[in-house]
Design an enzyme around this catalytic site. Structure first.
Site, mmCIF file in Angstrom:
data_model
loop_
_atom_site.group_PDB
_atom_site.id
_atom_site.type_symbol
_atom_site.label_atom_id
_atom_site.label_comp_id
_atom_site.label_asym_id
_atom_site.label_seq_id
_atom_site.Cartn_x
_atom_site.Cartn_y
_atom_site.Cartn_z
ATOM 1 N N SER A 1 1.096 -1.488 -0.088
ATOM 2 C CA SER A 1 0.022 0.190 -0.169
ATOM 3 C C SER A 1 0.980 1.291 -0.043
ATOM 4 C CB SER A 1 -0.615 0.366 0.809
ATOM 5 O OG SER A 1 -0.014 0.395 2.496
ATOM 6 N N ASP B 1 -1.739 -2.344 -3.624
ATOM 7 C CA ASP B 1 -3.010 -1.604 -3.488
ATOM 8 C C ASP B 1 -3.084 -1.065 -3.716
ATOM 9 O OD1 ASP B 1 -5.106 -2.347 -2.055
ATOM 10 O OD2 ASP B 1 -3.968 -2.900 0.055
ATOM 11 N N ASP C 1 -7.295 2.410 -8.424
ATOM 12 C CA ASP C 1 -8.158 3.125 -7.463
ATOM 13 C C ASP C 1 -8.925 4.375 -8.111
ATOM 14 O OD1 ASP C 1 -10.239 3.723 -5.974
ATOM 15 O OD2 ASP C 1 -9.428 2.978 -3.996
ATOM 16 N N GLY D 1 -9.784 -1.508 7.562
ATOM 17 C CA GLY D 1 -10.068 -1.632 8.791
ATOM 18 C C GLY D 1 -9.997 -2.187 9.825
ATOM 19 N N SER E 1 -10.650 -7.831 6.663
ATOM 20 C CA SER E 1 -10.308 -9.184 7.637
ATOM 21 C C SER E 1 -11.726 -9.291 8.409
ATOM 22 C CB SER E 1 -9.071 -8.156 8.576
ATOM 23 O OG SER E 1 -8.414 -7.739 7.823
HETATM 24 ZN ZN ZN Z 1 -8.531 -1.735 0.673
#
Ligand code: ZN
Length: 332
Positions: free
Chosen positions: A56, A94, A116, A191, A237
């Site tokens: 990222s 990412d 993105d 998150g 997650s």
């Molecule tokens: Zn993402």
């Protein structure tokens, strides 16, 4: 210019084709540190799973992009050393937020990039994705695009509200942009605090939050419109409650951290969802192990002493995801 092929990495095309046909998903684990990299490779080799190691913006800022690229190259050699002659490891960008950063990564050995453009107007998202695709495909690099907005806060992405992907847009978008896979928004979130207590119900027995279910109706509608097209889930997650409990037990403070239930991810893996992104769970596993170790061994100060159990705990978590949730074990 360094091609990922020289580094022994692979792009995601074959991985996704097999995953969609086989009803499983490829794990996409974010990495920032050597211990994470080692744990990912050990888990992938032991379970004979293909794996996507992703980087990222926050990871590049923390560890430096060049170092991470060499770590991915090291990951391939490490996998071979661990007894896997032909590891299937992709190095993925990412949340790339510009054509330039995608190009830079492609030129430096990444085998897959995400552009993105989900926050951009629809036509602009298509136009830049298409530009990235043209450059990437000229180098046999695969491209992930995104439609729909995820809520939550990650290293580089933050949105207070989500809006689900509109199924009526996916066919036009994938055709015109030429992307190889599509990240969609069906209720996952970035998150460790994916949902507010107001969005959840509470389990009366444990007092823990129970998150709202994923929008499988939208996923199925998307699958109907672009059959077999690789779909990606971000923000997936599970925020394992035993890790959260350990963190809180040893001095941490993570009240009401909540993730996506693993049964729902298992269900999604059986569909055209072929890449599932997991980042927070690795952070939780690492932090839980370090907090516990340091609390129990207050006299220790050698980082290797507490990073070793941290690495073990991450590896255990990665293996669990691969075998029990995504089903990518034995697919090399
Ligand atoms: Zn993402």
């Amino acid at each position: 210019m360094t091609s990922y092929k020289e580094l022994g990495l692979v792009n995601t095309r074959e991985m996704f084709k097999k995953a969609v046909a086989g009803g499983y998903a490829i794990p996409a684990f974010n990495f920032n540190t050597m211990e994470q990299m080692q744990a990912i490779v050990q888990a992938a080799v032991e379970t004979k799973s293909p794996v996507i190691m992703q980087v990222s913006k926050g990871a590049r800022a923390y560890a430096n992009g060049t170092i991470l690229r060499y770590m991915a190259q090291g990951a391939v050699e490490y996998a071979k050393e661990l007894g896997c002659p032909n590891p299937q490891i992709a190095l993925h960008l990412d949340h790339g937020d510009s054509f330039e950063i995608c190009k830079e990564c492609i030129d430096n050995g990444f085998s897959s990039v995400m552009f993105d453009g989900s926050a951009l107007p629809y036509e602009e998202n298509i136009a830049i994705t298409k530009k990235v695709v043209e450059y990437a495909h000229a180098h046999d690099v695969t491209v992930e695009a995104e439609l729909g907005v995820l809520a939550g806060v990650e290293d580089e992405v933050s949105s207070a509200v989500s809006h689900y992907t509109r199924p009526e847009e996916v066919e036009d978008f994938s055709k015109r942009s030429g992307c190889d896979s599509l990240a969609i928004s069906i209720g996952t979130s970035h998150g460790a605090y994916k949902f507010t207590p107001e969005q959840c119900t509470r389990d009366p027995k444990t007092g823990k939050l129970v998150p709202p279910p994923l929008a499988f109706d939208i996923l199925h509608e998307i699958e109907k419109r672009i059959p077999g097209f690789p779909i990606v889930l971000h923000g997936s997650s599970s925020v394992p409650q035993d890790e959260v409990d350990t963190i809180n037990q040893f001095g941490g403070k993570l009240p009401d951290a909540v993730g996506i239930p693993e049964e729902q991810l298992r269900e999604a893996s059986k569909s055209a969802v072929c890449k599932i992104n997991i980042d927070s769970d690795s952070r939780l596993a690492m932090t839980a192990a370090i907090r516990k170790y340091l609390a129990e061994n207050p006299g220790h100060f050698d980082p290797r002493q507490y990073l070793k159990p941290a690495r073990e705990n991450m590896k255990k978590m990665y293996i669990h995801k691969i075998v029990d949730v995504l089903g990518s074990n034995g697919k090399l």
